[in-house]
Design a protein around this motif. Structure first.
Motif, short mmCIF file in Angstrom:
data_model
loop_
_atom_site.label_atom_id
_atom_site.label_comp_id
_atom_site.label_asym_id
_atom_site.label_seq_id
_atom_site.Cartn_x
_atom_site.Cartn_y
_atom_site.Cartn_z
N ASN A 89 16.15 -61.76 62.47
CA ASN A 89 15.13 -60.71 62.45
C ASN A 89 13.95 -61.13 61.59
O ASN A 89 14.13 -61.67 60.50
CB ASN A 89 15.72 -59.40 61.91
N ILE A 90 12.75 -60.87 62.06
CA ILE A 90 11.54 -61.07 61.26
C ILE A 90 11.13 -59.71 60.73
O ILE A 90 10.77 -58.82 61.50
CB ILE A 90 10.41 -61.70 62.10
N GLU A 91 11.23 -59.54 59.41
CA GLU A 91 10.85 -58.28 58.78
C GLU A 91 9.33 -58.16 58.69
O GLU A 91 8.77 -57.10 58.90
CB GLU A 91 11.47 -58.22 57.39
N SER A 92 8.68 -59.24 58.30
CA SER A 92 7.22 -59.29 58.31
C SER A 92 6.78 -60.72 58.51
O SER A 92 7.53 -61.66 58.26
CB SER A 92 6.63 -58.71 57.01
N LEU A 93 5.54 -60.87 58.98
CA LEU A 93 5.01 -62.19 59.29
C LEU A 93 3.52 -62.23 58.95
O LEU A 93 2.79 -61.30 59.30
CB LEU A 93 5.21 -62.47 60.79
N ALA A 94 3.11 -63.26 58.25
CA ALA A 94 1.69 -63.47 57.94
C ALA A 94 1.37 -64.93 58.22
O ALA A 94 2.16 -65.81 57.87
CB ALA A 94 1.40 -63.11 56.49
N VAL A 95 0.23 -65.18 58.82
CA VAL A 95 -0.16 -66.56 59.12
C VAL A 95 -1.67 -66.71 58.96
O VAL A 95 -2.43 -65.81 59.32
CB VAL A 95 0.30 -66.98 60.54
N ILE A 106 7.20 -65.74 56.54
CA ILE A 106 8.09 -64.81 57.24
C ILE A 106 9.10 -64.24 56.26
O ILE A 106 9.83 -64.98 55.60
CB ILE A 106 8.84 -65.52 58.39
N ALA A 107 9.15 -62.92 56.17
CA ALA A 107 10.18 -62.25 55.38
C ALA A 107 11.35 -61.95 56.32
O ALA A 107 11.15 -61.45 57.44
CB ALA A 107 9.66 -60.96 54.77
N THR A 108 12.56 -62.29 55.88
CA THR A 108 13.75 -62.08 56.70
C THR A 108 14.94 -61.81 55.80
O THR A 108 14.85 -61.93 54.58
CB THR A 108 14.01 -63.31 57.62
#
Length: 186
Positions: A44-50, A64-66
């Motif tokens: 699961n990807i809790e949050s994603l920033a790029v 990626i927070a997981t």
């Protein structure tokens, strides 16, 4: 029936929150490959920033927070590192050696005392006002995910709210730098 990677753990290690950071070539399809790896394996990807972090070398940083056990997180790291064009993958556990922040833009709409209470909540949290009218404001909320979550819970109880969030960002404390396999700082 296929199981998620989180259900396969036989060691009963505790599931914890981690931030996975990958430095990649900034080219079409990279984000899709990385996020596809997560979904394809049941992570699961809790949050994603790029965002691009080195314009000259065309390198972006995907954060990626997981959640997972240490074993699952090591599997994620190894699998992401195998993807082309990934240069480096670091894992940041949630601890005192790493700085974590999340940014939220929060628009509050209200009038009179309710608007004033919402503004006071923002002032108490030392959040920056970016826009103010007689019936609304937009504030920049910067802090730990739990702090942002608590703030949003409180301000939602006061009235109409619209929210935009960045997701987790992380960086290890100290003078140590992250380098790619050529010794270049990422």
């Amino acid at each position: 029936m296929s199981k998620s990677a989180y259900e396969i753990d036989d060691h009963h290690d505790s599931v914890e929150r981690y931030v996975v950071v990958a430095w990649v070539d900034n080219e079409a399809g990279v984000l899709a490959r990385v996020s596809g790896l997560f979904s394809g394996r049941g992570y699961n990807i809790e949050s994603l920033a790029v965002s691009e972090v080195d314009h000259e070398r065309k390198i972006s940083r995907i954060t990626i927070a997981t959640n997972g056990t240490k074993e699952v997180i090591k599997q994620i790291q190894a699998q992401v590192l195998k993807l082309v064009p990934v240069h480096k993958v670091n894992i940041y556990p949630i601890n005192e050696e790493t700085i974590f922040r999340e940014l939220a833009l929060v628009k509050f709409i209200g009038e009179g005392e309710i608007l004033q209470k919402a503004e006071e909540l923002c002032v108490d949290n030392k959040f920056e006002f970016l826009d103010k009218t007689s019936k609304s404001f937009i504030v920049q909320a910067l802090g730990l995910r739990t702090e942002i979550d608590e703030f949003i819970k409180k301000i939602k109880a006061l009235g109409t709210v619209s929210i935009s969030r960045t997701g987790a960002l992380a960086m290890k404390k100290g003078s140590e730098t992250v380098k790619d396999n050529k010794g270049l700082v990422l």
